[in-house]
Design a protein around this motif. Structure first.
Motif, PDB file in Angstrom:
ATOM      1  N   MET A  43       0.403  -0.834  -0.133  1.00 17.83           N
ATOM      2  CA  MET A  43       0.292  -0.497   0.403  1.00 17.83           C
ATOM      3  C   MET A  43       1.199   1.058  -0.157  1.00 17.83           C
ATOM      4  O   MET A  43       1.998   1.283   0.600  1.00 17.83           O
ATOM      5  N   THR A  44      -0.066   2.605  -0.648  1.00 14.97           N
ATOM      6  CA  THR A  44       0.928   3.324  -0.525  1.00 14.97           C
ATOM      7  C   THR A  44       0.687   4.340   0.598  1.00 14.97           C
ATOM      8  O   THR A  44      -0.652   3.906   1.242  1.00 14.97           O
ATOM      9  N   GLU A  45       1.291   4.950   1.348  1.00 18.15           N
ATOM     10  CA  GLU A  45       1.030   5.795   1.967  1.00 18.15           C
ATOM     11  C   GLU A  45      -0.057   6.548   2.176  1.00 18.15           C
ATOM     12  O   GLU A  45      -0.462   6.192   3.415  1.00 18.15           O
ATOM     13  N   PHE A  46      -0.724   6.912   1.262  1.00 17.53           N
ATOM     14  CA  PHE A  46      -1.815   6.828   0.968  1.00 17.53           C
ATOM     15  C   PHE A  46      -3.180   6.624   1.675  1.00 17.53           C
ATOM     16  O   PHE A  46      -3.576   6.559   2.246  1.00 17.53           O
ATOM     17  N   GLU A  47      -3.095   5.137   0.918  1.00 19.67           N
ATOM     18  CA  GLU A  47      -3.309   4.480   1.145  1.00 19.67           C
ATOM     19  C   GLU A  47      -3.251   4.147   2.621  1.00 19.67           C
ATOM     20  O   GLU A  47      -4.737   3.349   2.711  1.00 19.67           O
ATOM     21  N   LYS A  48      -2.757   3.156   3.305  1.00 22.59           N
ATOM     22  CA  LYS A  48      -2.577   3.136   4.984  1.00 22.59           C
ATOM     23  C   LYS A  48      -3.282   4.439   5.640  1.00 22.59           C
ATOM     24  O   LYS A  48      -3.951   3.711   6.797  1.00 22.59           O
ATOM     25  N   GLU A  49      -2.900   5.467   5.298  1.00 22.00           N
ATOM     26  CA  GLU A  49      -3.662   6.443   5.956  1.00 22.00           C
ATOM     27  C   GLU A  49      -5.148   6.803   5.821  1.00 22.00           C
ATOM     28  O   GLU A  49      -6.185   6.733   6.885  1.00 22.00           O
ATOM     29  N   LEU A  50      -5.125   6.375   4.870  1.00 24.41           N
ATOM     30  CA  LEU A  50      -7.461   6.299   4.345  1.00 24.41           C
ATOM     31  C   LEU A  50      -7.455   5.253   4.592  1.00 24.41           C
ATOM     32  O   LEU A  50      -8.977   4.855   5.797  1.00 24.41           O
ATOM     33  N   THR A  51      -6.997   4.145   4.662  1.00 19.42           N
ATOM     34  CA  THR A  51      -7.941   3.068   5.371  1.00 19.42           C
ATOM     35  C   THR A  51      -7.807   2.811   7.302  1.00 19.42           C
ATOM     36  O   THR A  51      -8.891   2.592   7.742  1.00 19.42           O
ATOM     37  N   LEU A  52      -6.741   3.615   7.486  1.00 19.76           N
ATOM     38  CA  LEU A  52      -6.695   4.127   9.324  1.00 19.76           C
ATOM     39  C   LEU A  52      -7.388   4.714   9.710  1.00 19.76           C
ATOM     40  O   LEU A  52      -8.207   4.726  10.824  1.00 19.76           O
ATOM     41  N   HIS A  53      -7.933   5.977   8.913  1.00 17.17           N
ATOM     42  CA  HIS A  53      -8.412   6.852   8.919  1.00 17.17           C
ATOM     43  C   HIS A  53     -10.147   6.601   8.765  1.00 17.17           C
ATOM     44  O   HIS A  53     -11.332   6.558  10.351  1.00 17.17           O
ATOM     45  N   ASP A  54     -10.575   5.451   8.353  1.00 16.68           N
ATOM     46  CA  ASP A  54     -11.352   4.598   8.147  1.00 16.68           C
ATOM     47  C   ASP A  54     -11.987   4.094   9.397  1.00 16.68           C
ATOM     48  O   ASP A  54     -13.248   3.672   9.538  1.00 16.68           O
ATOM     49  N   TYR A  55     -10.799   3.416   9.691  1.00 14.47           N
ATOM     50  CA  TYR A  55     -11.231   2.266  10.760  1.00 14.47           C
ATOM     51  C   TYR A  55     -12.300   3.080  11.417  1.00 14.47           C
ATOM     52  O   TYR A  55     -12.849   2.802  12.121  1.00 14.47           O
ATOM     53  N   ILE A  56     -11.280   4.530  12.339  1.00 15.67           N
ATOM     54  CA  ILE A  56     -10.912   5.172  13.269  1.00 15.67           C
ATOM     55  C   ILE A  56     -12.729   5.436  12.742  1.00 15.67           C
ATOM     56  O   ILE A  56     -13.601   5.211  14.255  1.00 15.67           O
ATOM     57  N   VAL A  57     -13.535   6.153  11.896  1.00 13.87           N
ATOM     58  CA  VAL A  57     -14.757   6.717  11.955  1.00 13.87           C
ATOM     59  C   VAL A  57     -15.387   5.630  11.595  1.00 13.87           C
ATOM     60  O   VAL A  57     -16.764   5.878  12.365  1.00 13.87           O
ATOM     61  N   ASN A  58     -15.509   4.386  11.496  1.00 10.38           N
ATOM     62  CA  ASN A  58     -16.152   3.261  10.975  1.00 10.38           C
ATOM     63  C   ASN A  58     -16.479   2.412  12.459  1.00 10.38           C
ATOM     64  O   ASN A  58     -17.092   1.981  12.769  1.00 10.38           O
ATOM     65  N   ASN A  59     -15.402   2.798  14.006  1.00 10.79           N
ATOM     66  CA  ASN A  59     -15.415   1.855  14.631  1.00 10.79           C
ATOM     67  C   ASN A  59     -15.155   2.683  16.036  1.00 10.79           C
ATOM     68  O   ASN A  59     -15.423   2.083  17.084  1.00 10.79           O
ATOM     69  N   THR A  60     -15.399   4.284  15.883  1.00 12.63           N
ATOM     70  CA  THR A  60     -16.103   4.875  17.495  1.00 12.63           C
ATOM     71  C   THR A  60     -17.462   6.148  17.058  1.00 12.63           C
ATOM     72  O   THR A  60     -17.288   6.478  15.458  1.00 12.63           O
ATOM     73  N   ARG A  61     -17.334   5.971  17.798  1.00  9.46           N
ATOM     74  CA  ARG A  61     -18.664   7.325  18.528  1.00  9.46           C
ATOM     75  C   ARG A  61     -18.176   7.950  18.988  1.00  9.46           C
ATOM     76  O   ARG A  61     -17.742   8.084  19.795  1.00  9.46           O
ATOM     77  N   TYR A  62     -18.864   9.595  18.766  1.00  5.16           N
ATOM     78  CA  TYR A  62     -17.962  10.469  19.786  1.00  5.16           C
ATOM     79  C   TYR A  62     -18.903  10.597  20.864  1.00  5.16           C
ATOM     80  O   TYR A  62     -19.905  10.213  20.708  1.00  5.16           O
TER      81      TYR A  62
END
Length: 169
Positions: A43-62
């Motif tokens: 994965m590119t750095e961008f793809e890694k970052e996007l994957t991690l970002h989306d994981y947090i958003v999809n698995n965390t609630r404020y």
């Protein structure tokens, strides 16, 4: 010779410290699992970052209820709240993103400042990442809006903004 006396004072009792250490280990183990299962060397750095970002958003609630009541637990400000409990406020989101990026080999720092996204100026934390040689702001908290009807919302409105874009809000 000169004699010196040192006195240590601790912020936590031994049992409190042990509980805190257990939470740190649990968050680190969860972060290692997330990176190992979702990030590959191809994965590119961008793809890694996007994957991690989306994981947090999809698995965390404020942690909005506790925020409104003024009863936010310490866990909501830490990686443990975000990654293990799935509940956090901005600092917990930013701490988790930093930990995940560190493990994935992405340069990342936590920054603090103010946000007026809600119409009032409040303290806020987010991240700056270095992707393919350039620095960008990524605000995982603001990309995870509080849903009205319980549906998950995934946004990229605050993903990889330049300094000027971040200032414009």
């Amino acid at each position: 010779g000169t004699e010196m006396t040192l006195t240590f004072s601790y912020n936590y009792s031994k049992s409190e410290f042990d509980k805190k250490l257990d939470k740190v280990k649990a968050a680190l183990n969860k972060a290692r699992y997330i990176v190992a299962s979702r990030i590959s060397a191809k994965m590119t750095e961008f793809e890694k970052e996007l994957t991690l970002h989306d994981y947090i958003v999809n698995n965390t609630r404020y942690d909005y209820e506790n925020y409104l009541k003024g009863t936010l637990p310490a866990d909501s400000f830490e990686e443990y709240g975000c990654l293990v409990l799935g509940v956090a406020v901005c600092e917990g989101y930013a701490q988790a993103m930093k930990l995940l990026c560190d493990l994935a080999g992405i340069e990342c720092i936590i920054v603090t400042g103010y946000s007026d996204i809600t119409g009032s100026r409040i303290e806020h934390a987010w991240n700056i990442v270095k992707i393919e040689g350039d620095y960008y702001h990524v605000d995982v908290t603001n990309d995870d809006p509080v849903s009205v009807d319980g549906t998950d919302i995934l946004s990229h409105a605050y993903f990889n903004l330049t300094d000027n874009e971040m200032k414009a809000g």
